[in-house]
Structure formats: C-alpha cells, structure tokens
Enzyme design. Sequence first.
Site, short mmCIF file in Angstrom:
data_model
loop_
_atom_site.label_atom_id
_atom_site.label_comp_id
_atom_site.label_asym_id
_atom_site.label_seq_id
_atom_site.Cartn_x
_atom_site.Cartn_y
_atom_site.Cartn_z
N SER A 153 71.50 102.49 -7.70
CA SER A 153 71.87 102.74 -6.31
C SER A 153 71.90 101.44 -5.51
CB SER A 153 70.91 103.78 -5.71
OG SER A 153 71.39 104.25 -4.47
N ASP A 230 76.73 113.57 -8.08
CA ASP A 230 75.90 112.71 -7.22
C ASP A 230 76.14 113.08 -5.76
OD1 ASP A 230 74.93 110.45 -5.69
OD2 ASP A 230 74.98 109.27 -7.53
N HIS A 262 72.14 111.91 -8.62
CA HIS A 262 71.75 110.54 -8.29
C HIS A 262 70.32 110.21 -8.72
CE1 HIS A 262 72.68 106.87 -6.04
NE2 HIS A 262 71.48 106.91 -5.48
#
Length: 283
Positions: A153, A230, A262
């Site tokens: 991320s 996600d 995610h």
Amino acid sequence: MTVSPFTLIERHACCGGEVHFLSHRSETLGLTARVNIFLPEKALAGQTVPAVYVLAGLTCNQDTFLIKSNAIRHAAEHGLALVAPDTSPRGADVAGEDASYDLGTGAGYYVDATADPWAAHYRMGSYVRHELPALIEKHCPVRTEKRGIMGHSMGGMGALSVALGDADAWTTVSAFAPIAAPSQVDWGQKVTSSYFGGHEAEWGQYDPCLLLKGGRTHPGTLLIDQGLDDEFLDRLCPDALEKAAREAGQSLCLRRHKGYDHSYWFVQSFIQDHLKHHAEGLS
C-alpha cells in the site's frame, strides 16, 4: 572497533534465525527511530547475507509487516535478512499529527516534508533511502553491494519510488497494492497541502507514475500484485502504473487477483513469490 548505534529492545528466535527489535537516534528524523530486522541462520553464523527492506502501509509501524505478512518463513528459506523500519517519525509533537489516519503519525508516505511544521522531522524519504541502509550495512551482517525493497500500500508506493529514484542502489523491487499515483488521489492531495505546502511539483520524486513518465526506470522487473476486490482499488491506480510502465519501457509484472482485498491475508497469499523474486535477483 565501532560502537553500534542500535539499542536492542527484544530478541526472538524465529524460523532458524532471530528477529531483533531495535531503536536508534536518527540524525535524519531528529528523533529516536524504531526498526526491526530478521537475521537468518547464516547471518547468525557470521556470514553476510542479502537484505530486503520491507515497508508497511498507513496506520502501521515497524512490527506490522514482519508479524502479518508471513515473510520471515520464506526469507529464512532463501537466506535473506528483512529490515522493517517504522512508517513515520514518532514523538514529533506536530499539532494535528494524530487527527486522521492518513496524515501524520503512521502516515509518513516515505517522503521528505518541505513545509513547516512537518519539515523538521517528517523525513522518512531520506531515512529509508540513505540513513537506515548505511547504518544496517555498517553494523549488521548484511551485504553492501546489493539490496532489495518491497512494500504494501503506502509502503508499496515507497518501495517503487525509492527504487525508481535511485535504481543503482536497489537491485530488486516489488509491491503489494501500491499507491501508484499518489499525487492524483485524496491521500496524496492531503500530503500536497500539508507536507509540501501546496506545491504539487514535489511529488515528482515520489510518485511512481510521475517517476516513470519522467524517464526514471529500473533495470529489473517490477513485481506487483493487486487484489481486484481491494476496497481502495480506485485510489491505487494500477492501470495508470501499467500505462506509465509501458510508455517508459519499464519491465513490469502486474498480477491481478479476483477475490482478494487489501489486507495482509492478500499479502500472505503471494509473499512467497515476492521473496523468491528478491532471492533470485540478489543471489
């Protein structure tokens, strides 16, 4: 004989090696920093081993990636050290740094802030790029001629920007669900207004898509995994990264996975491939 700047907080046996929880005074951050390192069995026996730096995402810290990703088991198999820095400076006492999850504490974005009051301590970009590798390579049994970097991320954004920004210093790079075009999404726009004092041009050295568009490429293949379920997919912009890489002539392996979100459950599912990617490139 040099004196190590690191203070050992905890030590744990793990997968034939050891995990060390460390702290040190950072000249770059102007604060005490925390970093964890996994040393495989060969390193404990006195051999130098390749190191992969692992960068966690928003709201995380130096513990998150090593605990949640299942990376240590595969790093041990390949004889790799893992270096996990914190995601942000701690104790900067900037007004409002704890007000939201996506700015301030836990949200350093691996950039150097240029605007007050953030600029004094929010310098995770230089810390990860320069100070931390120099300290680790001087005081830990890791190789100096090759190193890898990966992240998740916000940390995936950091890994890509670090490797693209200084390709000669980072041999291998990979990312899980990276924020590929931070200057174009609300997370990055908060950074622009706060860390960069409204100067959008500052993103040129940190935004992976902008780096690629500016001709900053890496000689290796960028390995990227992205879950198609996600919840942040519209903010991550994998299609924009794919387009920028294609136009720049950058080798990219972008794998999209149905059903994956995610979370670190997603990271765990494909971490083995990433450690193999780094092991092959660093061997």
